[in-house]
Design an enzyme around this catalytic site. Sequence first.
Site, PDB file in Angstrom:
ATOM      1  N   MET A  29     -21.640   5.604  -0.829  1.00 45.93           N
ATOM      2  CA  MET A  29     -22.869   5.283  -1.566  1.00 45.93           C
ATOM      3  C   MET A  29     -22.688   3.963  -2.313  1.00 45.93           C
ATOM      4  O   MET A  29     -21.909   3.875  -3.261  1.00 45.93           O
ATOM      5  CB  MET A  29     -23.238   6.410  -2.517  1.00 45.93           C
ATOM      6  CG  MET A  29     -23.664   7.667  -1.787  1.00 45.93           C
ATOM      7  SD  MET A  29     -24.241   8.965  -2.895  1.00 45.93           S
ATOM      8  CE  MET A  29     -25.910   8.422  -3.227  1.00 45.93           C
TER       9      MET A  29
ATOM     10  N   GLY B 280     -10.772  -1.387 -10.415  1.00 48.96           N
ATOM     11  CA  GLY B 280     -11.637  -0.585 -11.273  1.00 48.96           C
ATOM     12  C   GLY B 280     -11.100  -0.343 -12.666  1.00 48.96           C
ATOM     13  O   GLY B 280     -11.846   0.110 -13.544  1.00 48.96           O
TER      14      GLY B 280
ATOM     15  N   GLU C 226     -26.602  12.525  -7.394  1.00 52.44           N
ATOM     16  CA  GLU C 226     -26.619  12.451  -5.935  1.00 52.44           C
ATOM     17  C   GLU C 226     -27.071  13.790  -5.379  1.00 52.44           C
ATOM     18  O   GLU C 226     -26.599  14.840  -5.823  1.00 52.44           O
ATOM     19  CB  GLU C 226     -25.219  12.207  -5.379  1.00 52.44           C
ATOM     20  CG  GLU C 226     -24.583  10.895  -5.672  1.00 52.44           C
ATOM     21  CD  GLU C 226     -23.167  10.846  -5.092  1.00 52.44           C
ATOM     22  OE1 GLU C 226     -22.848  11.688  -4.214  1.00 52.44           O
ATOM     23  OE2 GLU C 226     -22.389   9.978  -5.515  1.00 52.44           O
TER      24      GLU C 226
ATOM     25  N   GLU D  64       0.836  -1.201   0.000  1.00 51.62           N
ATOM     26  CA  GLU D  64       0.000   0.000   0.000  1.00 51.62           C
ATOM     27  C   GLU D  64       0.870   1.249   0.000  1.00 51.62           C
ATOM     28  O   GLU D  64       1.747   1.398   0.849  1.00 51.62           O
ATOM     29  CB  GLU D  64      -0.920   0.003   1.226  1.00 51.62           C
ATOM     30  CG  GLU D  64      -1.677   1.299   1.455  1.00 51.62           C
ATOM     31  CD  GLU D  64      -2.480   1.747   0.250  1.00 51.62           C
ATOM     32  OE1 GLU D  64      -2.311   2.914  -0.175  1.00 51.62           O
ATOM     33  OE2 GLU D  64      -3.271   0.935  -0.279  1.00 51.62           O
TER      34      GLU D  64
ATOM     35  N   ASN E 187     -22.507   5.039  -8.661  1.00 54.40           N
ATOM     36  CA  ASN E 187     -21.246   4.986  -7.916  1.00 54.40           C
ATOM     37  C   ASN E 187     -20.648   3.587  -8.083  1.00 54.40           C
ATOM     38  O   ASN E 187     -21.350   2.591  -7.938  1.00 54.40           O
ATOM     39  CB  ASN E 187     -21.489   5.289  -6.440  1.00 54.40           C
ATOM     40  CG  ASN E 187     -22.203   6.607  -6.248  1.00 54.40           C
ATOM     41  OD1 ASN E 187     -23.336   6.762  -6.701  1.00 54.40           O
ATOM     42  ND2 ASN E 187     -21.560   7.548  -5.603  1.00 54.40           N
TER      43      ASN E 187
ATOM     44  N   HIS F 198     -14.473   9.069  -9.613  1.00 52.60           N
ATOM     45  CA  HIS F 198     -14.754   7.684 -10.007  1.00 52.60           C
ATOM     46  C   HIS F 198     -13.942   7.256 -11.221  1.00 52.60           C
ATOM     47  O   HIS F 198     -14.503   6.933 -12.269  1.00 52.60           O
ATOM     48  CB  HIS F 198     -16.251   7.522 -10.331  1.00 52.60           C
ATOM     49  CG  HIS F 198     -17.175   7.866  -9.218  1.00 52.60           C
ATOM     50  ND1 HIS F 198     -18.495   8.218  -9.440  1.00 52.60           N
ATOM     51  CD2 HIS F 198     -16.998   7.890  -7.874  1.00 52.60           C
ATOM     52  CE1 HIS F 198     -19.076   8.466  -8.272  1.00 52.60           C
ATOM     53  NE2 HIS F 198     -18.192   8.267  -7.318  1.00 52.60           N
TER      54      HIS F 198
ATOM     55  N   VAL G  69       5.140  -0.115  -5.427  1.00 49.18           N
ATOM     56  CA  VAL G  69       5.724  -0.999  -6.429  1.00 49.18           C
ATOM     57  C   VAL G  69       6.119  -0.178  -7.658  1.00 49.18           C
ATOM     58  O   VAL G  69       5.303   0.571  -8.203  1.00 49.18           O
ATOM     59  CB  VAL G  69       4.734  -2.114  -6.819  1.00 49.18           C
ATOM     60  CG1 VAL G  69       5.263  -2.911  -8.017  1.00 49.18           C
ATOM     61  CG2 VAL G  69       4.490  -3.040  -5.633  1.00 49.18           C
TER      62      VAL G  69
ATOM     63  N   PHE H  23     -18.223   1.455  -6.579  1.00 52.48           N
ATOM     64  CA  PHE H  23     -17.434   0.517  -5.782  1.00 52.48           C
ATOM     65  C   PHE H  23     -18.117  -0.822  -5.530  1.00 52.48           C
ATOM     66  O   PHE H  23     -17.431  -1.841  -5.354  1.00 52.48           O
ATOM     67  CB  PHE H  23     -16.918   1.159  -4.486  1.00 52.48           C
ATOM     68  CG  PHE H  23     -17.888   1.329  -3.358  1.00 52.48           C
ATOM     69  CD1 PHE H  23     -18.285   0.259  -2.570  1.00 52.48           C
ATOM     70  CD2 PHE H  23     -18.358   2.602  -3.019  1.00 52.48           C
ATOM     71  CE1 PHE H  23     -19.139   0.435  -1.501  1.00 52.48           C
ATOM     72  CE2 PHE H  23     -19.216   2.780  -1.939  1.00 52.48           C
ATOM     73  CZ  PHE H  23     -19.615   1.693  -1.185  1.00 52.48           C
TER      74      PHE H  23
END
Length: 546
Positions: A165, A515, A402, A84, A525, A487, A293, A527
């Site tokens: 959301m 994604g 939204e 991460e 949305n 997004h 990385v 996710f």
Amino acid sequence: MNDNTSGSIGSKGVSRRGFIVGTGSLLGVAALAGRGTAAQAAARAAGPITGGAHVPVLVIGTGYGGSVAALRLAQAGIDVHMIEMGMAWDTPGSDGKIFCATTAPDQRSYWLRTRTKAPLNYFLGFPIDRDIPRYTGILDAEDFSGITVYQGRGVGGGSLVNGGMAVTPKRANFGSVLPSVNADEMYNIYYPRANAALGVGTIDPAWFDTTDCYQYARVGRKHAQRSGFPFVFVPDVYDWDYMKQEAAGTATKSALAGEILYGNNHGKKSLQRTYIAQAKATGRVTISPLHKVTSVAPASGGGYTVVIEQMNTNGDTTTTKTVIADRVFFAAGSVGTSKLLVKLKATGLLPNLNGEIGKGWGDNGNVMCGRANHLWDPTGSLQSTIPCSGIDNWAAGGAFAEVAPLPTGIETFASFYLSITKNPNRAQFSWNAATGKVDLNWQTSWKQPSIDMAKTIFDKINAKEGTIYRTDLFGVYKIWGDHLTYHPLGGAVLNKATDNYGRLTAYPGLYVIDGSLIPGNTSVNPFVTITALAERNIEKIIATDL
């Protein structure tokens, strides 16, 4: 665990081929899991990955796709190490809080910036960005030609900074989102699995009707319905019972204390509390924060040589490590994965990646705007930062909006919206040898279709209500927030850059699971779709590859 479309599993049980494939996958999992040694167990307990390590699976990124992969691989008995770039976000600052409020950004707010770059960066016509110390903060506002892409930085990725959301696309729209994926499987198996694991729930409509903190959304509902638009409640991963306690004054305020853009301290069920918590609990998953990385290449003895830079909170590289991974999952998000793969192809480390790498990138049609309401339509000085509703004009006008908060702490008489639109424009990432960086060829003018689609909602509402657009939220006399996306999607599109399950087929053992697989738009949305697709793909990969 096999894909039902293969015919190996049917109503009469498991065929001979299915049994062989299934038992073969179990033996493979057992063999791979068996590579774990006492030394590896000690390494898991010790913390950050060490140079010279050999790991069965390396996952690049800790967002939705990477977290799904890590959990399911660990449950199959396989050791996983996650890399991460951002921080762990598990230690409170001097104020006793892990995250800072939207209205009071400090060094924790932005990724390696010395000045904030708020998506809504003006108020009453005045700029609101401020100077901050450079730090590995939680929100990356990454600038490309023509667009700023907002991304979460930290263990949990975008789940740390979004509004939570959790929307499943309408079944009728799914064919245009992921045309090569079996919709029956997604809606019968993988969307329900993702929603359950993410902890998705919907606001209590009776509470919504009475609570002060959603007055802004009730005004949005009234205006939408008066103009004939469907108003819908939208599921979310916030703990709605906790928000009721916030409103009652019996719990520490979080959504009601302006927390969203730079993290949420209490009520939101980010990946840290769901998939990642479960993955850690298996004892088979280790995470190295503040690691990046930079290179993946085939290793001479099999597997892949991965070069990783460890950094400090100033963003300086402190150590460079080289490790061997039997398998690598690219889960650094649409931008991170696309940039890395484009670089690896162009610089000759993974030259056989196909020509679709870097293509099909879109902004999910994001565009923002505000409306100035009349004095008899106050939106409330207390506004929950968690959106719970939207206006649906997708079928007729190509837009879903939204009803978003504007949590300034004062009455603004303003309605604010983030629209997702059916914008057809797609950009491409490419390697710039002169700068040694990856470019994106997005053009700001490509946002015009999004503006036109959003106007199908808001021009009509303004005409009906006798109201006007706010011009003071994105600059001086600027109506549309057309400079950004929350997004990012695409860049390693499923069944084009990869096979139909995210495999980079030229390099066995390399996978994409985030994604970047989704070609630019999800109609909502994204996710939940990213999570469900990852659930589908990792199930197939475990069953057939391991």
